[in-house]
Motif scaffolding. Sequence first.
Motif, PDB file in Angstrom:
ATOM      1  N   VAL A   1       0.820  -1.223   0.000  1.00 31.86           N
ATOM      2  CA  VAL A   1       0.000   0.000   0.000  1.00 31.86           C
ATOM      3  C   VAL A   1       0.849   1.266   0.000  1.00 31.86           C
ATOM      4  N   GLU A   2       2.078   1.189   0.455  1.00 29.93           N
ATOM      5  CA  GLU A   2       2.934   2.369   0.486  1.00 29.93           C
ATOM      6  C   GLU A   2       3.350   2.810  -0.914  1.00 29.93           C
ATOM      7  N   ARG A   3       3.184   1.939  -1.897  1.00 25.53           N
ATOM      8  CA  ARG A   3       3.550   2.277  -3.281  1.00 25.53           C
ATOM      9  C   ARG A   3       2.506   3.158  -3.962  1.00 25.53           C
ATOM     10  N   PHE A   4       1.271   3.157  -3.436  1.00 24.72           N
ATOM     11  CA  PHE A   4       0.160   3.770  -4.162  1.00 24.72           C
ATOM     12  C   PHE A   4      -0.472   4.929  -3.385  1.00 24.72           C
ATOM     13  N   ASP A   5      -0.857   5.949  -4.147  1.00 21.43           N
ATOM     14  CA  ASP A   5      -1.559   7.066  -3.525  1.00 21.43           C
ATOM     15  C   ASP A   5      -2.936   6.635  -3.041  1.00 21.43           C
ATOM     16  N   GLU A   6      -3.573   5.747  -3.793  1.00 17.18           N
ATOM     17  CA  GLU A   6      -4.905   5.274  -3.434  1.00 17.18           C
ATOM     18  C   GLU A   6      -5.222   3.989  -4.187  1.00 17.18           C
ATOM     19  N   TYR A   7      -6.224   3.281  -3.678  1.00 15.50           N
ATOM     20  CA  TYR A   7      -6.809   2.138  -4.364  1.00 15.50           C
ATOM     21  C   TYR A   7      -8.189   2.573  -4.841  1.00 15.50           C
ATOM     22  N   VAL A   8      -8.473   2.303  -6.120  1.00 15.02           N
ATOM     23  CA  VAL A   8      -9.704   2.787  -6.726  1.00 15.02           C
ATOM     24  C   VAL A   8     -10.532   1.624  -7.241  1.00 15.02           C
ATOM     25  N   PHE A   9     -11.757   1.511  -6.775  1.00 18.06           N
ATOM     26  CA  PHE A   9     -12.675   0.507  -7.305  1.00 18.06           C
ATOM     27  C   PHE A   9     -13.275   1.059  -8.592  1.00 18.06           C
ATOM     28  N   CYS A  10     -12.806   0.530  -9.713  1.00 14.35           N
ATOM     29  CA  CYS A  10     -13.243   1.058 -10.996  1.00 14.35           C
ATOM     30  C   CYS A  10     -12.882   0.078 -12.103  1.00 14.35           C
ATOM     31  N   GLY A  11     -13.898  -0.325 -12.866  1.00 16.47           N
ATOM     32  CA  GLY A  11     -13.673  -1.145 -14.046  1.00 16.47           C
ATOM     33  C   GLY A  11     -14.709  -0.750 -15.081  1.00 16.47           C
TER      34      GLY A  11
ATOM     35  N   GLY B   1      -3.291   0.503   5.987  1.00 19.56           N
ATOM     36  CA  GLY B   1      -2.897   1.900   5.959  1.00 19.56           C
ATOM     37  C   GLY B   1      -3.091   2.596   4.629  1.00 19.56           C
ATOM     38  N   GLY B   2      -3.841   1.987   3.702  1.00 17.49           N
ATOM     39  CA  GLY B   2      -4.063   2.565   2.393  1.00 17.49           C
ATOM     40  C   GLY B   2      -5.278   3.473   2.340  1.00 17.49           C
ATOM     41  N   SER B   3      -5.420   4.171   1.220  1.00 17.54           N
ATOM     42  CA  SER B   3      -6.553   5.061   0.970  1.00 17.54           C
ATOM     43  C   SER B   3      -7.454   4.433  -0.092  1.00 17.54           C
ATOM     44  N   VAL B   4      -8.784   4.590   0.069  1.00 14.87           N
ATOM     45  CA  VAL B   4      -9.759   3.911  -0.796  1.00 14.87           C
ATOM     46  C   VAL B   4     -10.704   4.911  -1.447  1.00 14.87           C
ATOM     47  N   ARG B   5     -10.853   4.775  -2.755  1.00 16.91           N
ATOM     48  CA  ARG B   5     -11.853   5.556  -3.488  1.00 16.91           C
ATOM     49  C   ARG B   5     -12.734   4.603  -4.285  1.00 16.91           C
ATOM     50  N   VAL B   6     -14.011   4.925  -4.379  1.00 16.27           N
ATOM     51  CA  VAL B   6     -14.957   4.128  -5.167  1.00 16.27           C
ATOM     52  C   VAL B   6     -15.526   4.998  -6.274  1.00 16.27           C
ATOM     53  N   ASN B   7     -15.368   4.546  -7.518  1.00 13.92           N
ATOM     54  CA  ASN B   7     -16.026   5.184  -8.659  1.00 13.92           C
ATOM     55  C   ASN B   7     -17.380   4.518  -8.856  1.00 13.92           C
TER      56      ASN B   7
ATOM     57  N   VAL C   1     -14.221   3.624   3.277  1.00 20.06           N
ATOM     58  CA  VAL C   1     -14.029   4.341   2.015  1.00 20.06           C
ATOM     59  C   VAL C   1     -13.743   5.811   2.313  1.00 20.06           C
ATOM     60  N   ASP C   2     -12.650   6.322   1.744  1.00 23.31           N
ATOM     61  CA  ASP C   2     -12.247   7.707   1.978  1.00 23.31           C
ATOM     62  C   ASP C   2     -12.884   8.674   0.993  1.00 23.31           C
ATOM     63  N   ALA C   3     -13.139   8.192  -0.240  1.00 23.51           N
ATOM     64  CA  ALA C   3     -13.617   9.108  -1.286  1.00 23.51           C
ATOM     65  C   ALA C   3     -14.561   8.394  -2.238  1.00 23.51           C
ATOM     66  N   LEU C   4     -15.515   9.155  -2.758  1.00 23.06           N
ATOM     67  CA  LEU C   4     -16.413   8.673  -3.795  1.00 23.06           C
ATOM     68  C   LEU C   4     -16.277   9.562  -5.017  1.00 23.06           C
ATOM     69  N   SER C   5     -16.267   8.925  -6.191  1.00 24.79           N
ATOM     70  CA  SER C   5     -16.388   9.650  -7.453  1.00 24.79           C
ATOM     71  C   SER C   5     -17.687   9.187  -8.096  1.00 24.79           C
ATOM     72  N   ILE C   6     -18.663  10.077  -8.185  1.00 21.34           N
ATOM     73  CA  ILE C   6     -19.999   9.720  -8.646  1.00 21.34           C
ATOM     74  C   ILE C   6     -20.245  10.305 -10.034  1.00 21.34           C
ATOM     75  N   SER C   7     -20.765   9.486 -10.934  1.00 20.57           N
ATOM     76  CA  SER C   7     -21.095   9.947 -12.279  1.00 20.57           C
ATOM     77  C   SER C   7     -22.534  10.447 -12.310  1.00 20.57           C
ATOM     78  N   LEU C   8     -22.707  11.736 -12.557  1.00 21.03           N
ATOM     79  CA  LEU C   8     -24.038  12.321 -12.710  1.00 21.03           C
ATOM     80  C   LEU C   8     -24.447  12.342 -14.179  1.00 21.03           C
ATOM     81  N   ASN C   9     -23.616  12.989 -14.979  1.00 20.45           N
ATOM     82  CA  ASN C   9     -23.705  12.955 -16.451  1.00 20.45           C
ATOM     83  C   ASN C   9     -24.851  13.743 -17.080  1.00 20.45           C
ATOM     84  N   ALA C  10     -25.829  14.174 -16.330  1.00 21.43           N
ATOM     85  CA  ALA C  10     -26.943  14.914 -16.942  1.00 21.43           C
ATOM     86  C   ALA C  10     -27.604  15.817 -15.910  1.00 21.43           C
ATOM     87  N   ASP C  11     -28.180  16.918 -16.394  1.00 14.16           N
ATOM     88  CA  ASP C  11     -28.855  17.853 -15.496  1.00 14.16           C
ATOM     89  C   ASP C  11     -30.369  17.703 -15.530  1.00 14.16           C
TER      90      ASP C  11
END
Length: 225
Positions: A86-96, A118-124, A145-155
């Motif tokens: 985990v020290e090699r990476f800024d974060e782990y991201v759940f994304c495919g 001790g790692g950081s976690v983001r979920v897309n 989970v430390d961060a979320l990236s959410i796709s809105l895509n439309a208003d």
Amino acid sequence: MTLSSQTDSSKVELTSEAVTHSSSEELSATLVYDIRNSRYLNITGRCTLRCQFCPKHNGSKQVHEYQLDLIHQPKAEEIIPLLGDVERFDEYVFCGYGEPTLNLDTLLTLAKEIKRRGGSVRVNTDGLGNLFHRRNILPELAESVDALSISLNADTEQAYLNHCRPKLKNSYQAVCDFIRLAPDYIETVQVSAIDGLEGVDIEACRKFVLESGAEFKHRVLGIVG
């Protein structure tokens, strides 16, 4: 199923910073891959959307040099040995090319293990996890989970239906509700919309996101990863 219990016809190998699982059917699927200084976890091919702009619906299941098509939905035990240092990476991201919250047990188990190390976690995410599971999953995510990236895509709902083609009813309302709720549980919430989609007002998306207490990310059509 652990890696050690797989048959002789299956193997795990590290190639070009991507960890792949090869089956007896001679198909290869990347479970873990690296972009810049983040390690990405590809835990499902299933999705609640059928976005017309998604490369997998336009003849490609690849990001950069990585093939993301999955031949099965992996369990946490398969991926834990592939997490690396985990020290090699800024974060782990759940994304495919699937929606990670559809494989929620695997996501939560892996996220807890990464945090334990001790790692950081983001979920897309497409923000439809609550709708799919019929409950608020944010308290569960908040545990690791430390961060979320959410796709809105439309208003507007109509633009969302046109471009994202959701499989579940009331998806647009659900993603909007999820965006409003998420900052109450997760420290960092970033919400994106794509510039270049017909009929989408990027500034209206930005206004909604900022009023919801999240950060806005302006994406551009055709740029992935």
